[in-house]
Enzyme design. Structure first.
Site, PDB file in Angstrom:
ATOM      1  N   ARG A  51      25.810  12.378  92.398  1.00 41.78           N
ATOM      2  CA  ARG A  51      25.670  12.756  90.955  1.00 41.78           C
ATOM      3  C   ARG A  51      27.149  12.657  90.446  1.00 41.78           C
ATOM      4  O   ARG A  51      27.486  11.993  89.397  1.00 41.78           O
ATOM      5  CB  ARG A  51      25.320  14.358  90.814  1.00 41.78           C
ATOM      6  CG  ARG A  51      23.860  14.550  91.138  1.00 41.78           C
ATOM      7  CD  ARG A  51      23.542  16.056  91.101  1.00 41.78           C
ATOM      8  NE  ARG A  51      24.241  17.086  91.989  1.00 41.78           N
ATOM      9  CZ  ARG A  51      24.053  17.889  92.448  1.00 41.78           C
ATOM     10  NH1 ARG A  51      22.495  18.290  92.311  1.00 41.78           N
ATOM     11  NH2 ARG A  51      24.832  18.756  93.305  1.00 41.78           N
ATOM     12  N   SER A  82      19.777  14.559  88.244  1.00 44.10           N
ATOM     13  CA  SER A  82      19.343  15.535  89.417  1.00 44.10           C
ATOM     14  C   SER A  82      19.055  14.577  90.465  1.00 44.10           C
ATOM     15  O   SER A  82      18.603  13.637  90.325  1.00 44.10           O
ATOM     16  CB  SER A  82      17.685  15.843  88.585  1.00 44.10           C
ATOM     17  OG  SER A  82      16.929  16.335  89.771  1.00 44.10           O
ATOM     18  N   LYS A 161      22.884  21.621  82.353  1.00 46.08           N
ATOM     19  CA  LYS A 161      23.545  21.419  83.672  1.00 46.08           C
ATOM     20  C   LYS A 161      24.492  22.690  83.739  1.00 46.08           C
ATOM     21  O   LYS A 161      25.450  22.600  82.926  1.00 46.08           O
ATOM     22  CB  LYS A 161      24.419  20.071  83.820  1.00 46.08           C
ATOM     23  CG  LYS A 161      24.685  20.030  85.418  1.00 46.08           C
ATOM     24  CD  LYS A 161      23.545  19.897  86.391  1.00 46.08           C
ATOM     25  CE  LYS A 161      23.674  19.575  87.886  1.00 46.08           C
ATOM     26  NZ  LYS A 161      23.771  18.257  88.007  1.00 46.08           N
ATOM     27  N   SER A 231      19.615  22.630  85.595  1.00 42.96           N
ATOM     28  CA  SER A 231      20.185  22.031  86.913  1.00 42.96           C
ATOM     29  C   SER A 231      21.526  22.570  87.090  1.00 42.96           C
ATOM     30  O   SER A 231      22.151  22.971  86.270  1.00 42.96           O
ATOM     31  CB  SER A 231      20.196  20.398  86.866  1.00 42.96           C
ATOM     32  OG  SER A 231      19.076  20.049  86.794  1.00 42.96           O
ATOM     33  N   GLU A 301       8.272  23.978  90.744  1.00 42.61           N
ATOM     34  CA  GLU A 301       8.698  24.723  91.577  1.00 42.61           C
ATOM     35  C   GLU A 301       7.479  25.270  92.445  1.00 42.61           C
ATOM     36  O   GLU A 301       6.302  25.271  92.060  1.00 42.61           O
ATOM     37  CB  GLU A 301       8.889  26.168  90.643  1.00 42.61           C
ATOM     38  CG  GLU A 301       9.527  27.368  91.465  1.00 42.61           C
ATOM     39  CD  GLU A 301      10.885  27.395  92.067  1.00 42.61           C
ATOM     40  OE1 GLU A 301      11.442  28.226  92.791  1.00 42.61           O
ATOM     41  OE2 GLU A 301      11.536  26.281  91.341  1.00 42.61           O
ATOM     42  N   SER A 347      12.605  17.646  88.158  1.00 43.51           N
ATOM     43  CA  SER A 347      13.709  18.355  88.882  1.00 43.51           C
ATOM     44  C   SER A 347      13.100  19.880  89.434  1.00 43.51           C
ATOM     45  O   SER A 347      12.201  20.030  88.631  1.00 43.51           O
ATOM     46  CB  SER A 347      14.771  18.652  87.772  1.00 43.51           C
ATOM     47  OG  SER A 347      15.683  19.754  88.111  1.00 43.51           O
ATOM     48  N   GLY A 348      13.610  19.875  90.680  1.00 44.26           N
ATOM     49  CA  GLY A 348      12.800  21.357  91.222  1.00 44.26           C
ATOM     50  C   GLY A 348      13.786  22.099  90.752  1.00 44.26           C
ATOM     51  O   GLY A 348      14.552  22.294  90.023  1.00 44.26           O
ATOM     52  N   GLN A 353      11.732  28.721  84.421  1.00 45.52           N
ATOM     53  CA  GLN A 353      11.483  27.429  83.301  1.00 45.52           C
ATOM     54  C   GLN A 353       9.998  27.022  83.322  1.00 45.52           C
ATOM     55  O   GLN A 353       9.367  26.477  84.376  1.00 45.52           O
ATOM     56  CB  GLN A 353      12.175  26.419  83.835  1.00 45.52           C
ATOM     57  CG  GLN A 353      13.770  26.820  83.876  1.00 45.52           C
ATOM     58  CD  GLN A 353      14.524  25.868  84.910  1.00 45.52           C
ATOM     59  OE1 GLN A 353      14.646  24.951  84.698  1.00 45.52           O
ATOM     60  NE2 GLN A 353      15.128  26.952  85.851  1.00 45.52           N
TER      61      GLN A 353
END
Length: 377
Positions: A51, A82, A161, A231, A301, A347-348, A353
């Site tokens: 990243r 991510s 983020k 994230s 999730e 994205s995990g 969320q």
């Protein structure tokens, strides 16, 4: 104002040749770039340096075109990444632009609106606390103002983020006489994501100040935002927000839609979000509809109760493969199969969320005639 969305593939985390080609050809103007969101092929964890590598390369590229120091650009252009492209997910990044447009807006056709905001530095002792919740809420409201969106109901997706607490940051906080919510970097990422979700819920009226409390973080899972995607990582020290909605004051044929996902098997939410944009997935988007899709964002999730629709799953018990990698691969495959494209931002870490054990999906698509991928509508 008109928004542009360019979804670009990359050969490795430092490969921005596709964007450089668009900048050189004048198809994308560097001053118009307002944000970048992408998926890199790292592990998605605390030590996922893909990243930072991508961000450094991006800012250097834009710095050359804008004759501006990269570190200055990094403070005003959110670059939210991510890590983890498990399964059929494909490394890619989405470049968002906006530019003045003389075309009169059509009040009957709200168009995609994009706002951005970056907070001041968040000290380690504030991460995962009520202070961070307030900072996120304030930054989301600033992004709404930047997008000229007054009604929170017009907001469909908020990508954030947040920084996490590394061992070095925790030690620095202690040396200054402060305490941190946790010294475990991985646990701090969960707290940061949860606080980010509460901040979005507070800013958009999905929660009251009394509900969005520090005590509820990672505990009151009945409280969630259906529009927050958060994230956390070591590559940032502030809250970065990119906000998307539909506004009658913007122009163009791009629109965004979102849906909550009840669980990891919620195919209905995926097909419905495409239907909301006038696309037909039966069961997969056809070539013409697929070409209209500009970006897809998913939060997911592993169900912490260990079951999906009454049947046991083993994601949380697998010591060989992290649960977040399991869920990204599983849900990524589901969504990519329907979209017919592996360039899905999945994205995990979806704490608060979307519904507990589920998440959310949002998509941007162009209406009307089919355009080439990467072309602004």
């Amino acid at each position: 104002m008109r928004a542009g969305v360019h979804r670009l593939s990359m050969a490795h985390p430092g490969d921005l040749s596709a964007l450089e080609a668009l900048l050189t050809a004048g198809e994308v103007k560097a001053p118009d770039v307002v944000a970048v969101i992408g998926k890199t092929e790292g592990n998605g964890g605390v030590n996922d340096f893909t990243r930072g590598y991508f961000t450094q390369t991006l800012m250097a590229l834009l710095g050359r075109h804008l004759d501006t120091p990269p570190e200055e650009l990094a403070r005003r252009i959110p670059c939210i990444l991510s890590g983890g492209t498990e399964g059929v997910l494909s490394p890619h990044y989405v470049v968002f632009t906006r530019a003045a447009d003389d075309t009169p807006p059509d009040p009957a056709w709200p168009a995609l609106a994009i706002g951005r905001a970056v907070s001041a530095r968040v000290p380690p002792q504030d991460i995962g606390t009520r202070s961070q919740i307030g900072t996120v809420a304030e930054t989301v409201r600033a992004a709404m103002a930047d997008a000229a969106i007054a009604d929170p109901m017009d907001v469909h997706f908020v990508q954030i983020k947040c920084p996490c607490i590394t061992s070095a940051r925790a030690e620095a906080a202690r040396a200054a006489g402060h305490t941190v919510v946790t010294a475990d970097p991985n646990r701090s990422m969960a707290y940061a994501r949860a606080a980010g979700a509460f901040g979005v819920a507070l800013a958009l009226g999905e929660a009251t100040p009394g509900d969005a409390s520090q005590e509820g973080l990672l505990a009151a899972f009945q409280l969630f935002s259906t529009r927050a995607s958060v994230s956390s990582g070591v590559e940032v020290d502030a809250v970065e927000v990119v906000l998307f909605g539909n506004s009658p004051t913007w122009t163009g044929s791009l629109r965004i839609a979102h849906r909550p996902m009840a669980d990891a098997l919620d195919v209905g939410a995926v097909t419905q979000v495409f239907s909301d944009l006038g696309l037909s997935a039966a069961p997969q988007l056809g070539p013409e509809d697929g070409a209209r899709v500009r970006a897809v964002f998913v939060k997911c999730e592993p169900d912490r109760r260990g079951r999906i629709r009454a049947h046991r799953h083993t994601m949380l018990d697998d010591t060989d493969i992290n649960a977040q990698r399991h869920i990204r691969g599983a849900v990524g495959g589901l969504v990519a199969a329907i979209a017919g494209d592996g360039r899905i931002f999945v994205s995990g870490g979806a704490e608060h969320q979307g519904p507990d054990g589920g998440g959310l999906i949002a998509a941007i698509a162009a209406a009307g005639p089919v355009r080439a991928q990467g072309e602004a509508a």
